[in-house]
Each structure stands twice: as C-alpha cells, then as structure tokens.
Motif scaffolding. Structure first.
Motif, mmCIF file in Angstrom:
data_model
loop_
_atom_site.group_PDB
_atom_site.id
_atom_site.type_symbol
_atom_site.label_atom_id
_atom_site.label_comp_id
_atom_site.label_asym_id
_atom_site.label_seq_id
_atom_site.Cartn_x
_atom_site.Cartn_y
_atom_site.Cartn_z
ATOM 1 N N UNK A 75 8.410 -1.736 -3.760
ATOM 2 C CA UNK A 75 7.164 -1.061 -4.171
ATOM 3 C C UNK A 75 5.962 -1.681 -3.480
ATOM 4 N N UNK A 76 5.908 -3.003 -3.440
ATOM 5 C CA UNK A 76 4.777 -3.682 -2.784
ATOM 6 C C UNK A 76 4.743 -3.376 -1.287
ATOM 7 N N UNK A 77 5.909 -3.360 -0.658
ATOM 8 C CA UNK A 77 5.944 -3.086 0.782
ATOM 9 C C UNK A 77 5.483 -1.668 1.086
ATOM 10 N N UNK A 78 5.909 -0.697 0.282
ATOM 11 C CA UNK A 78 5.492 0.682 0.516
ATOM 12 C C UNK A 78 3.984 0.846 0.339
ATOM 13 N N UNK A 79 3.430 0.286 -0.730
ATOM 14 C CA UNK A 79 1.992 0.421 -0.976
ATOM 15 C C UNK A 79 1.157 -0.305 0.077
ATOM 16 N N UNK A 80 1.609 -1.485 0.474
ATOM 17 C CA UNK A 80 0.842 -2.270 1.431
ATOM 18 C C UNK A 80 0.869 -1.651 2.817
ATOM 19 N N UNK A 81 1.897 -0.859 3.125
ATOM 20 C CA UNK A 81 1.976 -0.222 4.443
ATOM 21 C C UNK A 81 1.121 1.035 4.552
ATOM 22 N N UNK A 82 0.587 1.529 3.445
ATOM 23 C CA UNK A 82 -0.242 2.733 3.483
ATOM 24 C C UNK A 82 -1.627 2.401 4.023
ATOM 25 N N UNK A 83 -2.144 3.169 5.001
ATOM 26 C CA UNK A 83 -3.533 2.970 5.427
ATOM 27 C C UNK A 83 -4.499 3.422 4.341
ATOM 28 N N UNK A 84 -5.760 3.044 4.488
ATOM 29 C CA UNK A 84 -6.761 3.332 3.448
ATOM 30 C C UNK A 84 -6.933 4.830 3.210
ATOM 31 N N UNK A 85 -6.906 5.624 4.285
ATOM 32 C CA UNK A 85 -7.093 7.066 4.110
ATOM 33 C C UNK A 85 -5.942 7.669 3.310
ATOM 34 N N UNK A 86 -4.713 7.262 3.604
ATOM 35 C CA UNK A 86 -3.563 7.776 2.859
ATOM 36 C C UNK A 86 -3.559 7.253 1.433
ATOM 37 N N UNK A 87 -4.022 6.033 1.244
ATOM 38 C CA UNK A 87 -4.056 5.451 -0.092
ATOM 39 C C UNK A 87 -5.036 6.182 -0.996
ATOM 40 N N UNK A 88 -6.152 6.664 -0.418
ATOM 41 C CA UNK A 88 -7.148 7.370 -1.218
ATOM 42 C C UNK A 88 -6.733 8.800 -1.538
#
Length: 619
Positions: free
Chosen positions: A521-534
C-alpha cells in the motif's frame, strides 16, 4: 578580469632549436597571436597577480573587449619545454585557453608533437577541461603550380602534413582544428580570431559566475524568499523475517496427525518416521514417481525392474519399496485415509532418514548444513559422500542434473511448494469461496497459519469435513492469501487488493503477510505523482480508518505522515473532515509546508509588491 592564453609550437617551418636564442620582438610580430592582438601588444613579463615566469616562454599582454587583459605566454619550440617540465606544467595550469601551432610544411616537427608531446598533454587537458585550438599554418606544396590549399590534395604527403593527420590529432586532444593558408590579416581575424573570441567570451562568462556579485552582496535590505525545509521522512514499515523453514520443520516434528507416509526399515521392519506426501512430491520428482503411479495398488514390491549393476547413486531407486494401506486407523481419532508405507532398504538412508527429511522440509537448499549433520552422524567421509550423492539423485530430475546453481534455484526455500498451490495433487481440503473451488493441503495450512492449525486440529466441523466454506472474503483475496502460505510471497495488483488481503491476513492472524500488504500500500501511494494523487478515487482517509480498524498500526502511522506531507492536496478533499480531532492535530503538527513558512511567504510577497510600486513611483 583577465584571460591567460598559452601558445605552444611554431607556425614557421623549422621553429627555434634548443641551442638557438629565443625569438625577438621583430620575429614575434610575425606570429599568429601577435597578428591577432595587433599594435596594442606589449612584450615583457606581466604584472598580474599570480603570474609565473619561465624562460621558455615569451610573455606579452594586450587588451580586448575594452577592459579585459589578455596574457599570452608563447613557447616557439617544443624542445625548450623538456628542460623544466614541472614549471611548464604550472604555466599550463593557469591557462584559460591553449593554442597549439605547427607549420604544414614541417612534417618532422608535427610527428614530434603527435608522438612525443601529445600523449603527455592529453591526460592533463582532460583533467583541467581547458579549451584547445589546434592551428595548421601554411599552404601545401605543389610542383605543378602554385601552393595548393585543398584539404584533399595528396600530391605532397611525403613532405607536408595531410589534412587528415591534423584532424586526427585534434580529435585525440579534444581540440578545435583550423587551417590557415597564411598569416594574412583576413585569415587571422576572420577564422582564428572568431574561434578565439568565442572561447574568450565563454571563459569570461564562467569566471563571472564564480565571482561573487559585490553589488548585490552590499545590499542589506534586499528581500530574500523564506527557506522551505524538506518534508519529514516517512516512517519505515518493518517486516518480520520469513519463518517458512521453521514452519515446515515444525510440520515434520509435530504434524504427525496429518502425515500420510510412513517409513519402515527394510532389515528390521522398525518404524523410522512419518512424513507428508504433498511435501515430498513437491520437492522430489522421485517421490512423485513413486507415490503417484497410475496403478498404485498393482505396483510391484520393487519399483525398479532392471536394477543397475554398477551400484551407482541412481540405484537408490531399487532401495525403496512402496505399498498402500487404505483406512488405516489413527490413534489421534481423526479422519482415516490413505496411508503409504515405504520400506527403506539402504542402510545409510535408514540411519540418516531424519536428517534427510529435515533437509527436504526446510526447502532442499541447505546442502552445507546437511553435510555437517551427516558427518556428525556417520563419522565417515566416504559414507557421507555416498549418501550425499544418493540424496542428490533423489532430488534430481535425471542423471545429468547435479547440485548446480540452476538445480538449487528450482528447489530454493519457499518455492518448493509452488507446485502445490491451487493444485488438486494430494489435496485433502477444498475451500468454497463465492462459488469458486480452491483445493489445499491441511499439512501446509496447519504449519503456516495458527488459526488454520486450530481449525483443523480441534473439535471443529472443519477437522472432519473435506469441504470448508469461507465467508466474508472474495475468491481473489483468499487465493492471494493461500498463495502466501505456499510461496511466502504476496504481490497484490492494486491498493484496494492489498487492503483486502491485509484484512484477510488480520482475520487469520498472519502477521508477516499483514506487514507485506502494508508495504505494498505504501509503495503504490508513494509512486503516485501529485496530479494523480489529487484526482484519484482512492480515499486515503478511509484507508487510514481501515488500517486502524484492522490493527495495521504501522500503516496507520505511515498514512498520517503521508497526509501531512501532502497537506495541500488532502486538506481540500471532502473526506479530510472525517479525521478525528486527535488525528487532525497530529496532521497539523506534521504538515508540510508549515504554517510558519506560508506566513513568511505571504509577507515576502507583500513586501515585493510594495517594492515594485515604490520603484514605479520613482521612475
């Protein structure tokens, strides 16, 4: 500022020998650099700070671009440099630009430079990164007419330097190559001068960057933007070490109630031990052939019809005997089933059967530990070598395979049970999950999961039933859970899948699998860029709630820090209000960028706007 130019070589045929006098001012005025600098050049040692004087160099100065001083140190002969190479190297270290000259008609001097001095200069130039200009001066001879300036002319290769050789030397030195038919003012200023001025401008720009800006440094009231600290590092997720080998060893030592293979001595008929057919067949092709014959009941007393007379290691096949006993009563009161009786005829294997089974159950890769155990048991190196060879043949697929790295890789640790995963081979339990049929093996489940051990060992319905229904878990999630039990690894395809497997792992109290899912879970979230995260539909706050609900403490703390490090993204989402008061206080304390930085940034922008308005009024 000043620019230091060092010139080596002579543009005139013959040059100046080591016994001749250095050229005077009259001869110097006919040189390449003197022709470029013009009447402003002054002969004599320069007065610049840090200058070096060497008798091999003629020094003269001039001014270019109005106020830039050019210091030239010119050595007309290469032989003069051999007298004191240490001082020559100091002169070269101060050079901003290096100019190497030679006459086209002096092929002997060119060969001396190419073979003797270029190899000495090449490592120095690469280390210092000084721009180099290689200039060939003069026209090539032509017996049939006037001098030829064509680079492709080959009529005078015996006495003149060809264009190709000069170009090759420039490539070796990393230099810019020029050919000047004569020292005419047009050729010197237009060709040589343009290249030299380009390197001088680049040198001035480089020095201007290294030079501190005194005008800006003296401004006390100059506005500077606030310094933004780096975000706090996310807390690490710690994963427990693998216990696969220890779990399988426990199965061999204490999992007798699930054993379906019994070993007996061929001489005395004494019982030697119990084992599990699923594990033996997964590790050893020999056991698979012995236990899974198509006509097991009609199998002859000896498995090998034509015995090998050489007594080699592969005659181990004839030392085993197999027979099947159905519905053998169990002393523990559990389900009765098929029990296979194997008679061990080899005396060495009878003595060391326990060590051999321990080696197989722990993954069949600890060859060094097996050899140490056999040496301690047998006390005979020859017997140990014979038994090791027989065990290798027992685990090998054919005669040619031995204890090679590829063979070890195929039988390494948890990968020994990969063939049993989701396979009906020797399966004794079937899980019904959302209409899907998932076969499994009680022995593996009991060894790898404490909840499964209690389920199949206690007085529960699952202990006496072959079909076990599973509720509250999807078939994909439970299949991933079983995959971990068999292979000791887990690779969920998404964040939601990882969270689902985490919930299943918490349900069956498999702590290491829970930690692996937290890492995913941490690896998937940390690999997301800011635009995709928002813009993602995954709610990190709801992940935080599920992590807390299912005792994933490491993931819970990590998600709090992750929300704080991306505060500007998550604070504008509606689910941010679902955080408890305590969680919001912790996020506000760890938030990045901090409130203090945003306040300083706002004050800085206001001051800049006021300063711009005041400048406009003054103008």
């Amino acid at each position: 500022m000043s620019i230091h130019i060092v010139a080596l070589g002579s543009e005139c045929p013959g040059g100046v020998g080591p016994g001749e006098e250095l050229m005077g001012q009259g001869q110097l005025q006919g040189g390449l650099l003197w022709s470029y600098l013009g009447h402003g050049a002054l002969v004599g040692p320069c007065d610049l700070e840090g200058s070096l004087h060497n008798p091999a160099f003629m020094e003269y100065t001039s001014r270019v671009f109005g106020d830039v001083t050019v210091v030239v140190r010119d050595c007309p002969s290469w032989d003069l440099l051999d007298s004191d190479w240490a001082s020559v190297r100091k002169v070269l270290e101060q050079a901003d630009i290096l100019v190497i000259k030679y006459a086209v008609t002096d092929k002997l001097a060119f060969q001396q430079v190419r073979n003797g001095y270029a190899p000495r200069l090449r490592p120095l130039l690469r280390h210092w990164g000084v721009p180099v200009i290689l200039v060939a001066v003069g026209a090539r001879l032509n017996d049939e007419g006037p001098p030829c300036t064509c680079p492709l002319c080959a009529s005078d290769w015996s006495s003149c330097v060809p264009h190709s050789e000069g170009l090759q030397l420039s490539r070796d030195l990393g230099a810019t190559y020029l050919e000047l038919p004569s020292l005419n003012h047009v050729f010197v200023s237009r060709y040589f001068g343009s290249v030299l001025e380009y390197f001088m401008i680049q040198c001035l720009k480089h020095k201007a960057k290294e030079r501190p800006d005194k005008r800006r440094g003296n401004k006390v009231n100059e506005l500077r933007p606030p310094h933004l600290e780096q975000p706090a590092r996310l807390p690490p997720i710690r994963v427990e070490e693998s216990s696969f080998s220890q779990d399988m060893q426990w199965l061999l030592e204490r999992g007798v109630q699930f054993a379906d293979v019994a070993f007996y001595s061929g001489d005395s008929g004494k019982e030697l031990g119990w084992a599990h057919a699923a594990v033996l067949c997964a590790v050893s092709p020999y056991f698979r052939q012995l236990l899974l014959g198509p006509k097991a009941r009609e199998r002859p007393q000896s498995r090998c019809v034509c015995r090998e007379r050489d007594g080699g290691p592969h005659s181990l096949l004839s030392t085993w005997d197999g027979s099947i006993i159905d519905d053998l009563p169990r002393s523990d009161g559990h389900m009765t089933g098929r029990l296979t009786r194997l008679v061990v005829k080899d005396p060495l294997l009878c003595m060391c059967l326990w060590e051999t089974l321990m080696f197989i159950y722990r993954g069949a890769w600890e060859w060094e530990h097996l050899q140490e155990a056999l040496e301690e048991k047998l006390k005979n190196s020859l017997a140990v070598a014979q038994l090791m060879e027989r065990i290798r043949s027992l685990l090998s697929r054919d005669r040619s395979s031995r204890d090679t790295p590829s063979a070890r890789a195929a039988q390494l640790g948890p990968q020994t049970l990969v063939n049993l995963f989701n396979s009906p081979l020797y399966s004794d339990v079937i899980f019904m999950v959302q209409g899907s049929v998932l076969p499994a093996h009680r022995a593996v489940l009991v060894a790898r999961c404490d909840v499964m051990a209690a389920m199949f060992s206690g007085k529960y319905a699952e202990a006496r039933s072959r079909v076990v229904p599973i509720h509250g878990v999807s078939s994909d999630t439970f299949l991933s859970f079983l995959e971990y039990l068999y292979t000791d690894s887990c690779c969920p395809a998404s964040v939601l899948q990882a969270m689902a497997v985490l919930v299943c792992a918490e349900m069956y109290q498999v702590k290491r699998l829970q930690h692996l899912c937290e890492v995913c879970v941490c690896a998937y979230l940390q690999s997301m860029p800011s635009r995709e995260l928002s813009s993602t539909g995954i709610s990190v706050v709801r992940l935080l709630r599920r992590a807390k609900c299912h005792n994933a403490e490491q993931l819970y703390i990590w998600l709090l820090h992750f929300i704080a490090n991306n505060y500007l993204i998550f604070s504008h989402k509606p689910d941010f209000l679902e955080l408890s008061e305590e969680e919001r206080e912790q996020v506000e304390r760890l938030r990045w960028p901090s409130r203090g930085y945003l306040q300083e940034l706002s004050e800085y922008q206001q001051r800049r706007r006021k300063l711009r308005k005041s400048r406009c009024l003054v103008m």
